[in-house]
Scaffold this motif. Structure first.
Motif, short mmCIF file in Angstrom:
data_model
loop_
_atom_site.label_atom_id
_atom_site.label_comp_id
_atom_site.label_asym_id
_atom_site.label_seq_id
_atom_site.Cartn_x
_atom_site.Cartn_y
_atom_site.Cartn_z
N ASN A 1 11.72 -52.69 42.68
CA ASN A 1 10.40 -52.79 42.05
C ASN A 1 9.37 -53.53 42.91
O ASN A 1 8.22 -53.68 42.51
CB ASN A 1 10.52 -53.52 40.70
N SER B 1 9.14 -51.37 36.72
CA SER B 1 8.00 -52.15 36.22
C SER B 1 6.73 -51.30 36.23
O SER B 1 6.58 -50.40 37.06
CB SER B 1 7.82 -53.41 37.07
N GLU C 1 6.70 -54.71 45.71
CA GLU C 1 5.61 -54.18 46.54
C GLU C 1 5.94 -54.42 48.02
O GLU C 1 6.73 -55.31 48.35
CB GLU C 1 4.32 -54.93 46.14
N VAL D 1 1.33 -60.24 41.00
CA VAL D 1 2.28 -59.93 39.93
C VAL D 1 3.64 -60.55 40.27
O VAL D 1 4.18 -60.32 41.36
CB VAL D 1 2.45 -58.40 39.78
N GLU E 1 3.79 -52.01 37.19
CA GLU E 1 3.12 -52.18 38.48
C GLU E 1 4.14 -52.74 39.43
O GLU E 1 5.07 -53.41 39.01
CB GLU E 1 1.98 -53.22 38.38
N LYS E 2 3.94 -52.52 40.74
CA LYS E 2 4.84 -53.12 41.73
C LYS E 2 4.74 -54.65 41.65
O LYS E 2 3.68 -55.21 41.34
CB LYS E 2 4.45 -52.66 43.13
#
Ligand code: ZN
Ligand code: ZN
Length: 370
Positions: free
Chosen positions: A280, A257, A282, A201, A259-260
């Motif tokens: 945000n 967000s 990961e 991502v 998702e990370k």
């Protein structure tokens, strides 16, 4: 005039073979229109001035280029407002230049008259310092930058070192090619540095000239990846363009967000998005900051929230010739569709004001006529 005296001095005693390679005589003493910057100013004051100047004469290893178009880059705002001041005044800004080779300096033989070429931000690098020797000419101690240390493309003519000019893939018009030369090339470099891979991502903060090209490269190279786009809350134009180009999610800078993010690129001119991207991010992710200067400071970071778990921040500085040589053919293969808004050379001030206000959809390009 001085320029003509220089020309005579340079060509005195030169063999005919070399003289034939020189620009046509009419360039000597010819004039051109240019928009020049006289001093550090506010963009709102419309500081660029339309003037007549002598046409430049290419030196050894240089080419004379008749400029067709020149893209307008955020870096020009930094130059005008003094965050990255030009090394002399007056200066002709502009480093996303597409034009035609009109003359060759002594010894120049990579191109021939009539060839279409692009000129980018890297104007010259020494080739000898430790950075150049390991392929990092973007960090060269004595590098020169187009439109900052050497006159750029907000003019009818410019000169460039032939080793720092690039062929443009045929499928692009001059206007559509211009944003590839900085927004595209530096976006490509930032994407490479971000560590993006298929299935990951990527977050993009800011969706202007560079990001709208990066999303197309990402979708092409990493078809199973996701791209999340963050803009200023009121930037509907930018959000619409992001949607059209396949963004998987669109939100505002301060949003969390869905998702990370495994990686993120910050294209904005301000500090806040760097902290937001880190929030945000990961574990083990990286934020790449694609801005030559920030107009506002990065807010204080909380070590646990923003940096712990091996999160990284990396800036992207300038470009190498290799970035351009790799990116331009790839852009033709994808093919990148750059969104452009055209202005006349003498409307450069207005284009810069709109760029500063975040009101350009895609990239602004100056079209330059004879
Ligand atoms: Zn160097
Ligand atoms: Zn630029």
């Amino acid at each position: 005039m001085k320029q003509y005296r220089d020309y005579l001095a340079r060509t005195a005693g030169m063999p005919k073979k070399q003289l034939d390679l020189l620009p046509p005589k009419r360039n000597v003493g010819g004039t051109m229109k240019a928009m020049v910057l006289d001093k550090v100013s506010l963009v709102a004051e419309k500081p660029l001035r339309l003037v007549d100047l002598p046409q430049p004469v290419p030196g050894r290893g240089q080419i004379l280029v008749r400029v067709s178009v020149c893209g307008v880059c955020h870096t020009e705002l930094d130059e005008i407002e003094g965050r990255v001041p030009p090394s002399r005044f007056p200066m002709i800004l502009g480093h996303e230049i597409v034009g035609t080779v009109e003359g060759l300096g002594p010894g120049a033989r990579r191109f021939k008259k009539g060839d279409r070429v692009g000129i980018a931000w890297i104007n010259w690098a020494c080739g000898r310092c430790p950075f150049c020797l390991r392929g990092e000419e973007n960090l060269c101690d004595t590098a020169k930058w187009t439109g900052k240390d050497a006159d750029g493309g907000y003019a009818q003519y410019t000169v460039a070192w032939e080793d720092f000019a690039y062929p443009i893939p045929e499928r692009f018009t001059d206007v559509k090619a211009a944003p590839l030369l900085c927004a595209g090339v530096i976006g490509y470099r930032a994407l490479r540095l971000s560590g993006m891979e298929n299935g990951k991502v990527l977050g993009l903060y800011g969706f202007g000239a560079s990001a709208h090209i990066v999303i197309q490269v990402t979708k092409y190279k990493y078809p199973d990846g996701k791209v999340f786009v963050f803009t200023r809350p009121n930037q509907k134009e930018h959000q619409d363009l992001a949607r059209k180009l396949g963004a998987d999610w669109i939100g505002a800078t301060g949003d969390t967000s869905p998702e990370k993010l495994n990686c993120a690129i910050d294209f904005t001119p301000v500090g806040e998005p760097v902290r937001e991207a880190l929030r945000n991010l990961e574990k083990g992710g990286r934020v790449v900051v694609n801005a030559i200067r920030k107009a506002t400071p990065i807010p204080e970071l909380d070590y646990t929230e923003h940096l712990w778990y091996e999160k990284e921040v990396k800036s992207v500085a300038n470009v190498t010739r290799r970035d351009a040589q790799e990116f331009l053919p790839l852009a033709g293969e994808i093919p990148i569709v750059s969104e452009t808004q055209e202005f006349k050379l003498e409307e450069a001030n207005e284009a810069l004001i709109l760029l500063k206000e975040g009101k350009i959809r895609g990239a602004a390009v100056l079209t330059i006529t004879e």
